[in-house]
Motif scaffolding. Sequence first.
Motif, PDB file in Angstrom:
ATOM      1  N   GLY A 261     -27.295 -10.167 -23.264  1.00  0.00           N
ATOM      2  CA  GLY A 261     -27.951 -10.825 -24.853  1.00  0.00           C
ATOM      3  C   GLY A 261     -28.592 -12.349 -24.547  1.00  0.00           C
ATOM      4  O   GLY A 261     -29.820 -12.446 -25.252  1.00  0.00           O
ATOM      5  N   GLY A 262     -27.779 -12.874 -23.741  1.00  0.00           N
ATOM      6  CA  GLY A 262     -28.537 -13.995 -23.200  1.00  0.00           C
ATOM      7  C   GLY A 262     -29.143 -14.131 -21.414  1.00  0.00           C
ATOM      8  O   GLY A 262     -29.678 -13.125 -21.653  1.00  0.00           O
ATOM      9  N   TYR A 263     -30.793 -15.253 -21.827  1.00  0.00           N
ATOM     10  CA  TYR A 263     -31.315 -15.224 -20.864  1.00  0.00           C
ATOM     11  C   TYR A 263     -31.851 -16.373 -20.511  1.00  0.00           C
ATOM     12  O   TYR A 263     -31.679 -17.656 -20.813  1.00  0.00           O
ATOM     13  N   ARG A 264     -32.621 -16.837 -19.445  1.00  0.00           N
ATOM     14  CA  ARG A 264     -33.236 -17.378 -18.794  1.00  0.00           C
ATOM     15  C   ARG A 264     -34.487 -17.533 -17.728  1.00  0.00           C
ATOM     16  O   ARG A 264     -34.196 -16.717 -17.430  1.00  0.00           O
ATOM     17  N   MET A 265     -35.595 -18.004 -17.661  1.00  0.00           N
ATOM     18  CA  MET A 265     -36.707 -18.076 -17.176  1.00  0.00           C
ATOM     19  C   MET A 265     -36.794 -18.272 -15.568  1.00  0.00           C
ATOM     20  O   MET A 265     -35.731 -19.317 -15.653  1.00  0.00           O
ATOM     21  N   ALA A 266     -37.595 -17.945 -14.349  1.00  0.00           N
ATOM     22  CA  ALA A 266     -37.219 -18.405 -13.157  1.00  0.00           C
ATOM     23  C   ALA A 266     -37.940 -17.893 -12.649  1.00  0.00           C
ATOM     24  O   ALA A 266     -38.790 -17.249 -12.539  1.00  0.00           O
ATOM     25  N   TYR A 267     -38.754 -18.410 -11.307  1.00  0.00           N
ATOM     26  CA  TYR A 267     -39.156 -18.571 -10.805  1.00  0.00           C
ATOM     27  C   TYR A 267     -39.192 -17.517  -9.393  1.00  0.00           C
ATOM     28  O   TYR A 267     -37.629 -17.775  -8.226  1.00  0.00           O
ATOM     29  N   VAL A 268     -39.415 -16.599  -8.819  1.00  0.00           N
ATOM     30  CA  VAL A 268     -39.046 -15.986  -8.277  1.00  0.00           C
ATOM     31  C   VAL A 268     -40.199 -15.344  -7.181  1.00  0.00           C
ATOM     32  O   VAL A 268     -41.780 -15.800  -7.425  1.00  0.00           O
ATOM     33  N   GLU A 269     -39.671 -15.313  -6.064  1.00  0.00           N
ATOM     34  CA  GLU A 269     -40.585 -14.554  -4.780  1.00  0.00           C
ATOM     35  C   GLU A 269     -40.772 -13.260  -3.965  1.00  0.00           C
ATOM     36  O   GLU A 269     -39.736 -12.755  -3.975  1.00  0.00           O
ATOM     37  N   LYS A 270     -42.036 -12.845  -3.603  1.00  0.00           N
ATOM     38  CA  LYS A 270     -41.510 -11.391  -3.071  1.00  0.00           C
ATOM     39  C   LYS A 270     -41.867 -11.741  -2.059  1.00  0.00           C
ATOM     40  O   LYS A 270     -42.602 -12.663  -1.087  1.00  0.00           O
ATOM     41  N   LYS A 271     -40.845 -10.835  -1.064  1.00  0.00           N
ATOM     42  CA  LYS A 271     -40.939 -10.338   0.621  1.00  0.00           C
ATOM     43  C   LYS A 271     -40.527  -9.226   0.600  1.00  0.00           C
ATOM     44  O   LYS A 271     -40.018  -8.604   0.581  1.00  0.00           O
ATOM     45  N   LYS A 272     -41.449  -9.118   1.312  1.00  0.00           N
ATOM     46  CA  LYS A 272     -41.987  -7.613   2.144  1.00  0.00           C
ATOM     47  C   LYS A 272     -40.959  -8.103   3.507  1.00  0.00           C
ATOM     48  O   LYS A 272     -40.234  -8.336   4.520  1.00  0.00           O
ATOM     49  N   LYS A 273     -39.749  -6.438   3.113  1.00  0.00           N
ATOM     50  CA  LYS A 273     -38.714  -5.878   4.137  1.00  0.00           C
ATOM     51  C   LYS A 273     -39.552  -4.381   4.786  1.00  0.00           C
ATOM     52  O   LYS A 273     -39.051  -3.641   4.060  1.00  0.00           O
ATOM     53  N   LYS A 274     -39.938  -4.597   5.966  1.00  0.00           N
ATOM     54  CA  LYS A 274     -40.815  -3.331   6.448  1.00  0.00           C
ATOM     55  C   LYS A 274     -41.311  -2.442   5.071  1.00  0.00           C
ATOM     56  O   LYS A 274     -42.238  -2.910   5.027  1.00  0.00           O
ATOM     57  N   LYS A 275     -41.051  -1.190   4.793  1.00  0.00           N
ATOM     58  CA  LYS A 275     -41.826  -0.838   3.743  1.00  0.00           C
ATOM     59  C   LYS A 275     -41.591  -0.889   2.926  1.00  0.00           C
ATOM     60  O   LYS A 275     -42.308  -0.477   1.749  1.00  0.00           O
ATOM     61  N   THR A 276     -40.448  -2.105   1.914  1.00  0.00           N
ATOM     62  CA  THR A 276     -40.330  -2.350   0.612  1.00  0.00           C
ATOM     63  C   THR A 276     -40.212  -3.360   0.350  1.00  0.00           C
ATOM     64  O   THR A 276     -40.666  -4.585   1.594  1.00  0.00           O
ATOM     65  N   VAL A 277     -40.043  -4.260  -1.165  1.00  0.00           N
ATOM     66  CA  VAL A 277     -40.364  -5.774  -1.172  1.00  0.00           C
ATOM     67  C   VAL A 277     -38.671  -6.368  -1.778  1.00  0.00           C
ATOM     68  O   VAL A 277     -39.119  -5.455  -2.812  1.00  0.00           O
ATOM     69  N   GLU A 278     -38.327  -7.201  -1.781  1.00  0.00           N
ATOM     70  CA  GLU A 278     -37.384  -7.623  -2.390  1.00  0.00           C
ATOM     71  C   GLU A 278     -37.202  -9.346  -2.437  1.00  0.00           C
ATOM     72  O   GLU A 278     -38.905  -9.356  -2.750  1.00  0.00           O
ATOM     73  N   TRP A 279     -36.807  -9.462  -4.089  1.00  0.00           N
ATOM     74  CA  TRP A 279     -37.336 -10.217  -4.763  1.00  0.00           C
ATOM     75  C   TRP A 279     -36.295 -11.426  -4.977  1.00  0.00           C
ATOM     76  O   TRP A 279     -35.113 -11.469  -5.156  1.00  0.00           O
ATOM     77  N   HIS A 280     -36.709 -12.744  -4.307  1.00  0.00           N
ATOM     78  CA  HIS A 280     -35.771 -13.940  -3.678  1.00  0.00           C
ATOM     79  C   HIS A 280     -35.956 -14.156  -4.701  1.00  0.00           C
ATOM     80  O   HIS A 280     -37.034 -15.071  -5.545  1.00  0.00           O
ATOM     81  N   PHE A 281     -35.013 -15.157  -5.744  1.00  0.00           N
ATOM     82  CA  PHE A 281     -34.339 -16.989  -6.208  1.00  0.00           C
ATOM     83  C   PHE A 281     -35.128 -17.754  -5.985  1.00  0.00           C
ATOM     84  O   PHE A 281     -34.974 -17.743  -4.452  1.00  0.00           O
ATOM     85  N   ALA A 282     -36.051 -17.993  -6.568  1.00  0.00           N
ATOM     86  CA  ALA A 282     -37.206 -19.483  -6.109  1.00  0.00           C
ATOM     87  C   ALA A 282     -36.480 -21.102  -6.438  1.00  0.00           C
ATOM     88  O   ALA A 282     -36.446 -22.294  -6.327  1.00  0.00           O
ATOM     89  N   ASP A 283     -36.473 -20.430  -8.191  1.00  0.00           N
ATOM     90  CA  ASP A 283     -36.186 -22.358  -9.077  1.00  0.00           C
ATOM     91  C   ASP A 283     -36.234 -21.644 -10.651  1.00  0.00           C
ATOM     92  O   ASP A 283     -36.791 -20.364 -10.819  1.00  0.00           O
ATOM     93  N   TRP A 284     -34.834 -22.400 -11.467  1.00  0.00           N
ATOM     94  CA  TRP A 284     -35.323 -22.183 -12.399  1.00  0.00           C
ATOM     95  C   TRP A 284     -36.979 -22.392 -13.002  1.00  0.00           C
ATOM     96  O   TRP A 284     -37.115 -24.080 -12.140  1.00  0.00           O
ATOM     97  N   VAL A 285     -37.431 -22.174 -14.002  1.00  0.00           N
ATOM     98  CA  VAL A 285     -38.401 -22.879 -14.785  1.00  0.00           C
ATOM     99  C   VAL A 285     -38.090 -24.257 -15.538  1.00  0.00           C
ATOM    100  O   VAL A 285     -37.433 -24.552 -15.925  1.00  0.00           O
ATOM    101  N   PRO A 286     -38.922 -25.468 -15.054  1.00  0.00           N
ATOM    102  CA  PRO A 286     -38.092 -26.491 -15.718  1.00  0.00           C
ATOM    103  C   PRO A 286     -38.506 -27.190 -17.031  1.00  0.00           C
ATOM    104  O   PRO A 286     -39.275 -25.877 -18.173  1.00  0.00           O
ATOM    105  N   ASP A 287     -37.546 -27.715 -17.806  1.00  0.00           N
ATOM    106  CA  ASP A 287     -37.210 -27.906 -19.151  1.00  0.00           C
ATOM    107  C   ASP A 287     -36.809 -26.510 -19.980  1.00  0.00           C
ATOM    108  O   ASP A 287     -37.293 -25.901 -20.804  1.00  0.00           O
TER     109      ASP A 287
END
Length: 291
Positions: free
Chosen positions: A126-152
């Motif tokens: 039920g709770g949530y928060r916004m974050a920046y994420v980055e896409k990183k390719k790994k062979k034929k797949t893609v992983e999403w990595h946490f970058a930082d929380w959206v300010p404020d």
Amino acid sequence: MKFSQKVVCAVLKNGNAPPIVHIRENSQQWKQAENDETVGLDMNKRTKRNFTLIELLVVMLLMGVLMTLMLPAFKRMISGNQVQQLASNLKLGLEQAQSHAITSRRYVALILPNPTMGKNNEYALGGYRMAYVEKKKKKKTVEWHFADWVPDTVWKEGVDEAKLLLVLNAEQDGYNDFKEGEPLDVKDKLADIELSGLIDIQEYKENDSATPQQAKECAIIFSPYGGFVGDPAKKNDEKAFYGNLRLAVAEALQSGSNFIYPSRNASANKPTNYLVLEINRFSGRVKYYQP
């Protein structure tokens, strides 16, 4: 004795008063007026009397009966409002994440904690928060990595007696099974609740000092173009597509490791009081799903 305006004027003009019969009112009219005043006083006295003890007890008894009859309906109304409130909160959070992704030209994830994440469990379902994420390719797949929380931004808490219990994409079973009046097909144990329509986040951490970890099935990621991304890891294809998402919010009470559904069907402990949100895959538009 009463004098009319004509009489007074005649006296002032002529200096002589007219005969007394024209000055004095008819005696019968005087008596009638006196009787009317007496009746009015008696009626006022009768209408202003106080209530008796028996009358007060009867009124209190009727009020108690009415409150007893209305209490279940009032509880259902409050519960229904809580489901509506959580659905409305999630809709707002999704719209904010999509808007920020477009304006910042970055991938923005709405983190929706689940009971298996190990962190932020107090905001699960039920709770949530916004974050920046980055896409990183790994062979034929893609992983999403946490970058930082959206300010404020801070964690948005859930709503009591309402939980986000189900997230499905168009390729999963049960995606079209939402029908008005029929129960929601979810488990009643906290550990069995899965948000399997969401994406895994690698190197997820609560703050700079936290140990990075993987957070499974916890994010809806919006692209800079407004839509949300699929999960290519499940399709072994960077351009995986699985259609729209549907999120089901239901009335639920947590009792230890179990859920109790106040509004449930007779044959099983499955909630019948719920709402469904649908997110368009391409536009990112969020709306209430109508079966």
